[in-house]
Scaffold this motif. Structure first.
Motif, short mmCIF file in Angstrom:
data_model
loop_
_atom_site.label_atom_id
_atom_site.label_comp_id
_atom_site.label_asym_id
_atom_site.label_seq_id
_atom_site.Cartn_x
_atom_site.Cartn_y
_atom_site.Cartn_z
N PRO A 31 0.84 -1.19 -0.10
CA PRO A 31 -0.08 -0.06 -0.17
C PRO A 31 0.93 1.33 -0.09
O PRO A 31 2.01 1.12 0.53
N MET A 32 0.30 2.30 -0.66
CA MET A 32 1.21 3.63 -0.64
C MET A 32 1.03 4.25 0.70
O MET A 32 -0.17 4.35 1.24
N GLU A 33 2.05 4.68 1.16
CA GLU A 33 2.15 5.35 2.38
C GLU A 33 2.59 6.84 2.36
O GLU A 33 3.48 7.03 1.51
N ASP A 34 2.13 7.84 3.01
CA ASP A 34 2.54 9.02 3.15
C ASP A 34 3.75 9.02 4.22
O ASP A 34 3.56 9.17 5.24
N ASP A 35 4.87 9.01 3.74
CA ASP A 35 6.25 8.93 4.63
C ASP A 35 6.49 10.29 4.95
O ASP A 35 7.58 10.67 5.55
N GLY A 36 5.82 11.35 4.43
CA GLY A 36 6.37 12.91 4.87
C GLY A 36 7.38 13.14 4.05
O GLY A 36 8.00 14.41 4.01
N ILE A 37 7.89 12.35 2.84
CA ILE A 37 9.01 12.86 2.02
C ILE A 37 8.50 12.91 0.72
O ILE A 37 8.50 14.01 -0.01
N ARG A 38 7.99 11.90 0.19
CA ARG A 38 7.50 11.92 -1.20
C ARG A 38 6.06 11.82 -1.29
O ARG A 38 5.48 11.55 -0.63
N PRO A 39 5.77 12.44 -2.62
CA PRO A 39 4.24 12.61 -2.72
C PRO A 39 3.44 11.33 -2.92
O PRO A 39 4.02 10.21 -3.56
N PRO A 40 2.38 10.90 -1.90
CA PRO A 40 1.65 9.70 -2.02
C PRO A 40 0.71 9.40 -3.35
O PRO A 40 -0.43 9.69 -3.01
N ASP A 41 1.41 9.39 -4.17
CA ASP A 41 0.53 9.44 -5.49
C ASP A 41 1.12 7.91 -6.41
O ASP A 41 2.18 7.72 -6.70
N LEU A 42 -0.10 7.30 -6.41
CA LEU A 42 0.19 6.00 -7.00
C LEU A 42 0.67 5.92 -8.45
O LEU A 42 1.53 5.32 -8.87
N GLU A 43 0.25 6.94 -9.41
CA GLU A 43 0.63 6.94 -10.73
C GLU A 43 2.11 7.32 -10.78
O GLU A 43 2.68 6.81 -11.54
N TYR A 44 2.57 8.27 -9.94
CA TYR A 44 4.03 8.48 -10.05
C TYR A 44 4.71 7.15 -9.63
O TYR A 44 5.75 6.92 -10.25
N ARG A 45 4.27 6.41 -8.59
CA ARG A 45 5.15 5.35 -8.15
C ARG A 45 5.19 4.41 -9.11
O ARG A 45 6.17 3.68 -9.59
N ASN A 46 3.93 4.05 -9.69
CA ASN A 46 3.84 3.27 -10.88
C ASN A 46 4.47 3.51 -12.08
O ASN A 46 5.06 2.66 -12.79
N SER A 47 4.46 4.60 -12.26
CA SER A 47 5.29 5.04 -13.57
C SER A 47 6.93 5.10 -13.32
O SER A 47 7.48 4.29 -14.46
N VAL A 48 7.34 5.40 -12.16
CA VAL A 48 8.67 4.88 -12.00
C VAL A 48 9.23 3.57 -11.97
O VAL A 48 10.24 3.17 -12.51
N ASP A 49 8.20 2.79 -11.41
CA ASP A 49 8.42 1.41 -11.44
C ASP A 49 8.70 0.73 -12.80
O ASP A 49 9.43 -0.16 -12.93
N MET A 50 7.77 1.08 -13.67
CA MET A 50 7.79 0.66 -15.06
C MET A 50 9.35 1.08 -15.74
O MET A 50 9.83 0.25 -16.41
N ILE A 51 9.81 2.23 -15.40
CA ILE A 51 10.99 2.45 -15.58
C ILE A 51 12.14 1.88 -15.25
O ILE A 51 13.15 1.29 -15.90
N PHE A 52 12.04 1.36 -13.99
CA PHE A 52 12.87 0.55 -13.36
C PHE A 52 12.91 -0.90 -14.07
O PHE A 52 14.05 -1.47 -14.28
#
Length: 199
Positions: free
Chosen positions: A135-156
């Protein structure tokens, strides 16, 4: 053994590092560059479509400099992130075309990243997995944005699985693994990688 944990944000990389250190107190810990340089340091570093060449360049070269501190696999150290991470995040920002990060800047990073991998023995990539959702968590550092996380994961995944940036030859010099499952299983996968190197 020199181990780096890599992948998109909010997938449990820091948890893996913490769990590994708890189980292996003889290991040194190299924290994520952002936490050192910005969260606990003097620089103001932005994410997502606001990252700049300065932001990602600082993190990249800090990451490389820390790798170069350990020139032998007799060093026991675990890294939260590695230089490849800043290629992936820079590629994301280049796609957005909102800052000075562009395709040409990303390509200038590749040779330094490739050379830095000589200072790693195990590179552990944590992908997004349908079988083991995190699950996406707000760690206080990065935006809790699923699309952002998913897009970066695809690049990885393009880098680690499909050969983006032609890093596959460098991966052959180290042990590249993917970590999936719960915390216990992830630690076991790292341990098995170490045992295969030492066999």
């Amino acid at each position: 053994m020199r181990i780096a944990i890599s992948g998109s944000h909010s997938l449990g990389k820091s948890t893996v590092v913490r769990d590994w250190l708890n189980s292996n107190p003889d290991y040194l810990w190299e924290d994520e560059p952002y936490r050192v340089l910005s969260f606990n340091g003097p620089y103001e570093i932005a994410f997502q479509d606001k990252s700049t060449r300065l932001h990602n360049g600082l993190q990249l070269f800090y990451s490389i400099s820390r790798l170069h501190r350990y020139d032998s696999n007799e060093c026991n150290v675990i890294f939260d992130r590695c230089p490849i991470d800043y290629l992936a995040y820079s590629q994301y920002t280049a796609f957005q075309a909102t800052t000075d990060i562009d395709k040409e800047f990303v390509l200038t990073m590749v040779d330094a990243v490739r050379e830095s991998l000589d200072h790693l023995d195990i590179l552990a990539f944590i992908p997004i997995s349908e079988q083991w959702p995190v699950p996406m968590e707000d760690d206080g550092i990065r935006p809790p944005d699923l699309e952002y996380r998913n897009s970066v994961d695809m690049i990885f995944k393009q880098i680690y699985r499909d050969g983006l940036f032609d890093l596959l030859p460098a991966f052959e010099k180290l042990k590249l693994i993917e970590l999936v499952g719960d915390s216990e299983l992830r630690l076991k996968q790292i341990q098995l990688a170490i045992e295969s190197i030492n066999a």
